[in-house]
Write an enzyme that holds these catalytic residues in place. Sequence first.
Site, PDB file in Angstrom:
ATOM      1  CD  GLU A 179      -2.751  -1.249   2.445  1.00 11.71           C
ATOM      2  OE1 GLU A 179      -3.539  -0.313   2.657  1.00 11.71           O
ATOM      3  OE2 GLU A 179      -2.638  -2.218   3.211  1.00 11.71           O
ATOM      4  CB  SER A 201      -5.933  -1.042   0.859  1.00 15.24           C
ATOM      5  OG  SER A 201      -5.840   0.018   1.761  1.00 15.24           O
ATOM      6  CE1 TYR A 210      -7.040   4.176  -0.031  1.00 16.41           C
ATOM      7  CE2 TYR A 210      -6.677   1.994  -0.952  1.00 16.41           C
ATOM      8  CZ  TYR A 210      -6.807   2.829   0.138  1.00 16.41           C
ATOM      9  OH  TYR A 210      -6.722   2.314   1.403  1.00 16.41           O
ATOM     10  NE  ARG A 219     -12.908   2.494   6.622  1.00 15.11           N
ATOM     11  CZ  ARG A 219     -11.800   2.258   5.911  1.00 15.11           C
ATOM     12  NH1 ARG A 219     -10.872   3.183   5.789  1.00 15.11           N
ATOM     13  NH2 ARG A 219     -11.625   1.087   5.323  1.00 15.11           N
ATOM     14  CG  ASP A 257     -14.212  -1.216   6.417  1.00 18.04           C
ATOM     15  OD1 ASP A 257     -14.549  -0.041   6.641  1.00 18.04           O
ATOM     16  OD2 ASP A 257     -13.109  -1.525   5.924  1.00 18.04           O
ATOM     17  CD  GLU A 271     -10.333  -5.282   6.710  1.00 17.70           C
ATOM     18  OE1 GLU A 271      -9.532  -6.204   6.917  1.00 17.70           O
ATOM     19  OE2 GLU A 271     -10.265  -4.551   5.715  1.00 17.70           O
ATOM     20  CG  ASN A 274      -7.690   0.582   7.948  1.00 21.09           C
ATOM     21  OD1 ASN A 274      -6.662   0.911   8.507  1.00 21.09           O
ATOM     22  ND2 ASN A 274      -7.848   0.635   6.645  1.00 21.09           N
ATOM     23  N   GLY A 327      -7.210   5.327   5.518  1.00 18.98           N
ATOM     24  CA  GLY A 327      -6.680   6.196   4.480  1.00 18.98           C
ATOM     25  C   GLY A 327      -6.981   7.659   4.755  1.00 18.98           C
TER      26      GLY A 327
END
Length: 292
Positions: free
Chosen positions: A7, A133, A196, A235, A237, A253, A255, A259
């Site tokens: 990433e 990601s 992205y 964050r 999800d 999951e 994070n 981002g």
Amino acid sequence: MGGPSAEREVSLSSGRECAAALRGEGFEVTEIDAGADLVDQLAKVKPDVVFNALHGRWGEDGCVQGLLEWLRIPYTHSGVRASAVAMDKERSKAAFHSLGIPVATSGLFAKEAVRRRHVMQPPYVVKPNNEGSSVGIYLVHEDSNGPPALDDAMPDEVLVEAFVPGRELTVAVLKDQALTVTEIHTDGWYDYDAKYKPGGSSHVIPADLPDEIYGLCLDYALKAHRVLGCRGLSRADFRWDESKGKDGLIILEVNTQPGMTPTSLAPEQGEHAGLTFGQLCAALVEDASCDR
């Protein structure tokens, strides 16, 4: 920022955005592309705080956090343990399950076994157990003729997870407060490009959801943040199969290094909560510490 993970490019973008925002808030900022000479670079700069804008392995899995603890340099986001456990998808799911947060059925399997046969009834998803990601994700459809042809670059052991249909939802948690729920719309799989690339996805904030589901998303995100021991910003999800009501909501999951690019979800939620991007970055710097 940067670093050697899969990433890297996203991290460079995050780093540039955060550096500019922090300069706008009055901070003196030095951008460091984290490589093998990271210790030497840090010794030269002598920072008061490290803003961690790394994504993926080494920057998000507890490695750089351990280095910063050793050097006693305060840093942003989660600490060693929370970062390591969150990056290990199967272990983090066990932690969520212990609190009654619904997760998808899954298991760890040898890559060669997954190549040879269906180790789970399709549809299912195959992915590395410790990347983020949407890196290296294979979706095996219900009518698939055979098992997935996994790339050689995939790790020797992979995570196989039952595919959960439904709507894509996400919740950012900042300093122990769940901000709001965003729904993500894409034309297909919410993959790396959808996350992205400009125009890869559209975000509805706040998500148009029944009050019960909206509240559960906030509750589960905060519980997940706490059980992992996350700090700063995280964050969570989710997928929601609305045909099943609240039983159709599962967490995918957490994070620990969301981002921070122009198309990223956490900054949008911060803005919805009344924080400019600069204020969000500044809040993370002010929260920085060791022993996280």
